[in-house]
Design a protein around this motif. Structure first.
Motif, PDB file in Angstrom:
ATOM      1  N   SER A  63       0.816  -1.211   0.000  1.00  0.00           N
ATOM      2  CA  SER A  63       0.000   0.000   0.000  1.00  0.00           C
ATOM      3  C   SER A  63       0.851   1.263   0.000  1.00  0.00           C
ATOM      4  O   SER A  63       1.843   1.362   0.737  1.00  0.00           O
ATOM      5  N   PRO A  64       0.455   2.275  -0.813  1.00  0.00           N
ATOM      6  CA  PRO A  64       1.147   3.561  -0.754  1.00  0.00           C
ATOM      7  C   PRO A  64       0.538   4.512   0.282  1.00  0.00           C
ATOM      8  O   PRO A  64       1.031   5.624   0.467  1.00  0.00           O
ATOM      9  N   VAL A  65      -0.537   4.076   0.960  1.00  0.00           N
ATOM     10  CA  VAL A  65      -1.267   4.969   1.852  1.00  0.00           C
ATOM     11  C   VAL A  65      -0.536   5.119   3.188  1.00  0.00           C
ATOM     12  O   VAL A  65      -0.124   4.140   3.805  1.00  0.00           O
ATOM     13  N   VAL A  66      -0.388   6.381   3.605  1.00  0.00           N
ATOM     14  CA  VAL A  66       0.266   6.713   4.869  1.00  0.00           C
ATOM     15  C   VAL A  66      -0.716   7.521   5.713  1.00  0.00           C
ATOM     16  O   VAL A  66      -1.432   8.385   5.193  1.00  0.00           O
ATOM     17  N   SER A  67      -0.766   7.251   6.993  1.00  0.00           N
ATOM     18  CA  SER A  67      -1.694   7.962   7.864  1.00  0.00           C
ATOM     19  C   SER A  67      -1.230   9.393   8.106  1.00  0.00           C
ATOM     20  O   SER A  67      -0.046   9.700   8.026  1.00  0.00           O
ATOM     21  N   GLY A  68      -2.180  10.262   8.381  1.00  0.00           N
ATOM     22  CA  GLY A  68      -1.858  11.634   8.768  1.00  0.00           C
ATOM     23  C   GLY A  68      -2.432  12.681   7.847  1.00  0.00           C
ATOM     24  O   GLY A  68      -3.182  13.539   8.276  1.00  0.00           O
ATOM     25  N   GLY A  69      -2.108  12.632   6.582  1.00  0.00           N
ATOM     26  CA  GLY A  69      -2.593  13.636   5.654  1.00  0.00           C
ATOM     27  C   GLY A  69      -1.795  14.925   5.727  1.00  0.00           C
ATOM     28  O   GLY A  69      -1.202  15.260   6.750  1.00  0.00           O
ATOM     29  N   LEU A  70      -1.762  15.666   4.623  1.00  0.00           N
ATOM     30  CA  LEU A  70      -1.062  16.938   4.542  1.00  0.00           C
ATOM     31  C   LEU A  70      -2.035  18.101   4.725  1.00  0.00           C
ATOM     32  O   LEU A  70      -3.240  17.955   4.501  1.00  0.00           O
ATOM     33  N   THR A  71      -1.507  19.245   5.110  1.00  0.00           N
ATOM     34  CA  THR A  71      -2.329  20.442   5.287  1.00  0.00           C
ATOM     35  C   THR A  71      -1.621  21.635   4.653  1.00  0.00           C
ATOM     36  O   THR A  71      -0.396  21.638   4.484  1.00  0.00           O
ATOM     37  N   TYR A  72      -2.408  22.649   4.330  1.00  0.00           N
ATOM     38  CA  TYR A  72      -1.836  23.909   3.854  1.00  0.00           C
ATOM     39  C   TYR A  72      -2.804  25.036   4.167  1.00  0.00           C
ATOM     40  O   TYR A  72      -3.945  25.031   3.687  1.00  0.00           O
ATOM     41  N   SER A  73      -2.345  25.977   4.972  1.00  0.00           N
ATOM     42  CA  SER A  73      -3.132  27.169   5.289  1.00  0.00           C
ATOM     43  C   SER A  73      -4.549  26.763   5.657  1.00  0.00           C
ATOM     44  O   SER A  73      -4.764  25.931   6.519  1.00  0.00           O
ATOM     45  N   SER A  74      -5.556  27.321   4.954  1.00  0.00           N
ATOM     46  CA  SER A  74      -6.949  27.030   5.281  1.00  0.00           C
ATOM     47  C   SER A  74      -7.627  26.164   4.218  1.00  0.00           C
ATOM     48  O   SER A  74      -8.837  26.187   4.059  1.00  0.00           O
ATOM     49  N   VAL A  75      -6.832  25.367   3.496  1.00  0.00           N
ATOM     50  CA  VAL A  75      -7.371  24.476   2.474  1.00  0.00           C
ATOM     51  C   VAL A  75      -8.143  23.331   3.140  1.00  0.00           C
ATOM     52  O   VAL A  75      -7.691  22.757   4.133  1.00  0.00           O
ATOM     53  N   VAL A  76      -9.305  23.009   2.594  1.00  0.00           N
ATOM     54  CA  VAL A  76     -10.094  21.881   3.088  1.00  0.00           C
ATOM     55  C   VAL A  76      -9.376  20.583   2.717  1.00  0.00           C
ATOM     56  O   VAL A  76      -9.038  20.364   1.550  1.00  0.00           O
ATOM     57  N   VAL A  77      -9.137  19.722   3.690  1.00  0.00           N
ATOM     58  CA  VAL A  77      -8.462  18.444   3.443  1.00  0.00           C
ATOM     59  C   VAL A  77      -9.251  17.321   4.109  1.00  0.00           C
ATOM     60  O   VAL A  77     -10.066  17.552   4.995  1.00  0.00           O
ATOM     61  N   THR A  78      -8.980  16.100   3.670  1.00  0.00           N
ATOM     62  CA  THR A  78      -9.652  14.935   4.250  1.00  0.00           C
ATOM     63  C   THR A  78      -8.749  13.726   4.118  1.00  0.00           C
ATOM     64  O   THR A  78      -7.908  13.651   3.217  1.00  0.00           O
TER      65      THR A  78
END
Length: 259
Positions: A63-78
């Motif tokens: 699997s290439p999936v890694v937990s956590g996720g990236l963020t940037y400023s006030s961009v909506v992420v999931t």
């Protein structure tokens, strides 16, 4: 009459605030990589034909999936993110994101401590492609970025303008722009360039190409406008005004009903 005018104007204000939020909804393709770590079947998101695979089209061995996720400023992420520990990861969109005399936008989040961090827009079964490098120069386009520590990331924004007269494409790119300023406030692109002899009808595939587990990708969006690919958390003032509008409408209707 005065009460009716009040209701009309407040209602219009509420509708306009709602429209401003809903305008982000018409993307060509999107995936926030909301998959469980360890998953090898990655077929979520919208606007895709089939799931993510290795570059040869085979299912993932790991699997290439890694937990956590990236963020940037006030961009909506999931969701989580994918790692470069799987060198080439690709997926085909349901509809093409190229066309004579049309404009397309692409955004994504990237964190890379590796020199080999490339991103390609290609066509199924063909050789035409647009290649982007974010650390080392690539044959097509280079947009320099800086190393980040997750969940912090670089926000990559690309504008592709296709010219059907000579089958060329003009590209502008921004790394970490001020998104709150809107399209008009993006400032000078960090990348400007063009490529000729591009098949403007057939681009329909995304490829994340890298060979380092320290490279992370997240939040890929493709659309026809800036608003399609830049989805921001509403500012507190906008939420407040929206709430005031709804409350005023409710008060006006209740008062009218008591008459």
């Amino acid at each position: 009459m005065k009460m009716r005018n009040t209701i009309r104007w407040v209602g219009l204000a509420v509708v306009m605030l709602g429209v401003r939020t809903a305008v982000h909804a018409s993307v060509i393709a999107y995936d926030g990589f909301n998959y469980s770590p360890g998953a090898t079947t990655l077929n979520g998101g919208i606007g895709w034909s089939g799931g993510w695979t290795q570059n040869n089209g085979n299912p993932f061995a790991s699997s290439p999936v890694v937990s956590g996720g990236l963020t940037y400023s006030s961009v909506v992420v999931t969701g989580n993110m994918i790692s470069g520990r799987v060198p080439y990861v690709r997926r085909t969109t349901s509809s093409q994101f190229s066309g004579a005399n049309q404009t397309f936008w692409v955004s994504l989040l990237l964190d890379s401590n590796a020199q080999d961090s490339n991103f390609y827009l290609t066509e199924t079964g063909g050789t035409d492609q647009l290649g982007f490098s974010f650390r080392n120069p690539s044959p097509d386009f280079n947009l320099p970025t800086t190393a980040k520590t997750p969940p912090a990331s670089n926000f990559i924004l690309l504008k592709l303008v296709f010219n059907g007269a000579d089958n060329s494409v003009t590209v502008n790119g921004w790394a970490n722009p001020n998104l709150r300023a809107g399209e008009a406030g993006l400032g000078t692109p960090g990348l400007t360039g063009s490529k000729s002899a591009v098949d403007v009808w057939n681009l329909n595939r995304v490829v994340f190409a890298n060979s380092d587990a320290n490279t992370m990708w997240d939040e890929i969006r493709i659309g026809t406008t800036f608003d399609d690919v830049v989805v921001l958390i509403p500012e507190p003032s906008t939420i407040f005004l929206f709430g005031v509008g709804l409350a005023t409408l409710n008060w006006a209707w209740r008062r009218r009903g008591r008459r």
